[in-house]
Scaffold this motif. Structure first.
Motif, PDB file in Angstrom:
ATOM      1  N   ARG A   1       0.744  -1.307  -0.019  1.00  0.00           N
ATOM      2  CA  ARG A   1       0.037   0.031  -0.049  1.00  0.00           C
ATOM      3  C   ARG A   1       1.042   1.242  -0.054  1.00  0.00           C
ATOM      4  O   ARG A   1       0.455   2.417  -0.538  1.00  0.00           O
ATOM      5  CB  ARG A   1      -1.128  -0.184   1.287  1.00  0.00           C
ATOM      6  N   ALA A   2       1.927   1.106   0.317  1.00  0.00           N
ATOM      7  CA  ALA A   2       2.976   2.593   0.578  1.00  0.00           C
ATOM      8  C   ALA A   2       3.797   2.756  -0.733  1.00  0.00           C
ATOM      9  O   ALA A   2       4.530   3.478  -0.939  1.00  0.00           O
ATOM     10  CB  ALA A   2       3.814   2.227   1.673  1.00  0.00           C
ATOM     11  N   ALA A   3       3.786   1.555  -1.462  1.00  0.00           N
ATOM     12  CA  ALA A   3       4.541   1.534  -2.899  1.00  0.00           C
ATOM     13  C   ALA A   3       3.985   2.811  -3.771  1.00  0.00           C
ATOM     14  O   ALA A   3       2.806   2.722  -3.851  1.00  0.00           O
ATOM     15  CB  ALA A   3       4.572   0.146  -3.381  1.00  0.00           C
ATOM     16  N   LYS A   4       4.921   3.283  -4.179  1.00  0.00           N
ATOM     17  CA  LYS A   4       4.754   4.257  -5.240  1.00  0.00           C
ATOM     18  C   LYS A   4       4.715   4.270  -6.583  1.00  0.00           C
ATOM     19  O   LYS A   4       4.406   5.017  -7.242  1.00  0.00           O
ATOM     20  CB  LYS A   4       5.518   5.704  -4.705  1.00  0.00           C
ATOM     21  N   THR A   5       5.602   3.383  -6.988  1.00  0.00           N
ATOM     22  CA  THR A   5       5.690   2.967  -8.370  1.00  0.00           C
ATOM     23  C   THR A   5       5.422   1.584  -8.669  1.00  0.00           C
ATOM     24  O   THR A   5       5.366   0.709  -7.780  1.00  0.00           O
ATOM     25  CB  THR A   5       7.041   3.312  -8.729  1.00  0.00           C
ATOM     26  N   ASP A   6       5.358   1.221 -10.067  1.00  0.00           N
ATOM     27  CA  ASP A   6       5.100  -0.092 -10.599  1.00  0.00           C
ATOM     28  C   ASP A   6       6.338  -0.950 -10.166  1.00  0.00           C
ATOM     29  O   ASP A   6       6.034  -2.077  -9.493  1.00  0.00           O
ATOM     30  CB  ASP A   6       4.872  -0.070 -12.031  1.00  0.00           C
ATOM     31  N   ALA A   7       7.450  -0.481 -10.330  1.00  0.00           N
ATOM     32  CA  ALA A   7       8.693  -1.198  -9.947  1.00  0.00           C
ATOM     33  C   ALA A   7       8.887  -1.479  -8.281  1.00  0.00           C
ATOM     34  O   ALA A   7       9.178  -2.849  -8.138  1.00  0.00           O
ATOM     35  CB  ALA A   7       9.834  -0.522 -10.428  1.00  0.00           C
ATOM     36  N   GLU A   8       8.549  -0.392  -7.633  1.00  0.00           N
ATOM     37  CA  GLU A   8       8.393  -0.535  -6.081  1.00  0.00           C
ATOM     38  C   GLU A   8       7.424  -1.749  -5.804  1.00  0.00           C
ATOM     39  O   GLU A   8       7.775  -2.712  -4.860  1.00  0.00           O
ATOM     40  CB  GLU A   8       8.341   0.535  -5.512  1.00  0.00           C
ATOM     41  N   LEU A   9       6.231  -1.760  -6.318  1.00  0.00           N
ATOM     42  CA  LEU A   9       5.184  -2.772  -6.036  1.00  0.00           C
ATOM     43  C   LEU A   9       5.565  -4.069  -6.304  1.00  0.00           C
ATOM     44  O   LEU A   9       5.424  -5.007  -5.678  1.00  0.00           O
ATOM     45  CB  LEU A   9       3.948  -2.111  -6.847  1.00  0.00           C
ATOM     46  N   PHE A  10       6.129  -4.391  -7.724  1.00  0.00           N
ATOM     47  CA  PHE A  10       6.696  -5.520  -8.068  1.00  0.00           C
ATOM     48  C   PHE A  10       7.738  -6.114  -7.122  1.00  0.00           C
ATOM     49  O   PHE A  10       7.828  -7.199  -6.855  1.00  0.00           O
ATOM     50  CB  PHE A  10       7.322  -5.334  -9.460  1.00  0.00           C
ATOM     51  N   ASP A  11       8.749  -5.235  -6.718  1.00  0.00           N
ATOM     52  CA  ASP A  11       9.750  -5.714  -5.930  1.00  0.00           C
ATOM     53  C   ASP A  11       8.916  -6.210  -4.367  1.00  0.00           C
ATOM     54  O   ASP A  11       9.596  -7.157  -3.954  1.00  0.00           O
ATOM     55  CB  ASP A  11      10.788  -4.384  -5.767  1.00  0.00           C
ATOM     56  N   VAL A  12       8.123  -5.554  -3.814  1.00  0.00           N
ATOM     57  CA  VAL A  12       7.538  -6.035  -2.632  1.00  0.00           C
ATOM     58  C   VAL A  12       6.818  -7.145  -2.863  1.00  0.00           C
ATOM     59  O   VAL A  12       7.137  -8.053  -1.923  1.00  0.00           O
ATOM     60  CB  VAL A  12       6.531  -4.866  -2.068  1.00  0.00           C
ATOM     61  N   ILE A  13       6.021  -7.165  -3.948  1.00  0.00           N
ATOM     62  CA  ILE A  13       5.191  -8.541  -3.781  1.00  0.00           C
ATOM     63  C   ILE A  13       6.112  -9.727  -4.147  1.00  0.00           C
ATOM     64  O   ILE A  13       5.915 -10.928  -3.844  1.00  0.00           O
ATOM     65  CB  ILE A  13       4.181  -8.450  -4.918  1.00  0.00           C
ATOM     66  N   CYS A  14       7.327  -9.634  -5.058  1.00  0.00           N
ATOM     67  CA  CYS A  14       8.061 -10.719  -5.256  1.00  0.00           C
ATOM     68  C   CYS A  14       9.171 -11.077  -4.135  1.00  0.00           C
ATOM     69  O   CYS A  14       9.597 -12.194  -4.322  1.00  0.00           O
ATOM     70  CB  CYS A  14       8.820 -10.390  -6.694  1.00  0.00           C
ATOM     71  N   THR A  15       9.490 -10.125  -3.478  1.00  0.00           N
ATOM     72  CA  THR A  15      10.759 -10.443  -2.657  1.00  0.00           C
ATOM     73  C   THR A  15      10.486 -10.546  -1.142  1.00  0.00           C
ATOM     74  O   THR A  15      11.072 -10.998  -0.295  1.00  0.00           O
ATOM     75  CB  THR A  15      11.796  -9.331  -2.709  1.00  0.00           C
ATOM     76  N   SER A  16       9.078  -9.865  -0.675  1.00  0.00           N
ATOM     77  CA  SER A  16       8.816  -9.967   0.769  1.00  0.00           C
ATOM     78  C   SER A  16       8.527 -11.107   1.312  1.00  0.00           C
ATOM     79  O   SER A  16       7.961 -12.025   0.658  1.00  0.00           O
ATOM     80  CB  SER A  16       7.765  -8.835   0.942  1.00  0.00           C
TER      81      SER A  16
END
Length: 148
Positions: free
Chosen positions: A133-148
């Motif tokens: 929910r805090a992600a501001k960009t597509d890349a940040e959102l992708f990184d969070v969902i794939c690495t968390s």
């Protein structure tokens, strides 16, 4: 299977402007059409058919819409973060802002269930959802969902 085996960055969108469940499913269908060279209308109808069986809004602002597609296509994920929460008729009656859609080939029933379980497990982590929910960009959102 890992999230990054079914989701690509070009199918991950942050701050999507949509006003309804229908619009969110249309956006998901268009992303799938672009990714797979499949008819967006067919994907949309398959997603709607599944929704008619019961909501895929699983609660806590999360929906996991899913549908079967032709065996000609691979398992595909599409993840969108809505700019503002939308009414989704979720099981807890709360609006939804995180939608992880899954399209699975018709013959891969067991893969379908494993994939849904993987996504549900990831999205059940409150810390991961806060980061999404805090992600501001597509890349940040992708990184969070794939690495968390």
């Amino acid at each position: 299977m890992q999230i990054n085996q079914l989701l690509t960055q070009d199918c991950t969108l942050s701050a999507v402007s949509c006003s309804s469940k229908k619009k969110a499913l249309e956006i998901i269908s268009e992303l799938a059409a672009d990714k797979l060279s499949i008819d967006a209308k067919l994907v949309f109808e398959n997603l709607l058919t599944r929704e008619r069986l019961g909501t895929t809004g699983v609660g806590c602002g999360i929906a996991i819409p899913h549908a079967r597609i032709s065996d000609d296509y691979p398992v595909t994920g599409i993840f969108i973060q809505c700019e503002s929460p939308i009414d989704y008729s979720a099981i807890d009656n709360q609006p939804v802002d995180l939608l992880f859609a899954v399209l699975v080939p018709e013959s891969q029933c067991s893969e379908h269930l494993k994939t849904l379980s993987l996504i549900a497990g990831k999205l059940s982590d409150k810390q991961v959802c806060r980061q999404l929910r805090a992600a501001k960009t597509d890349a940040e959102l992708f990184d969070v969902i794939c690495t968390s």
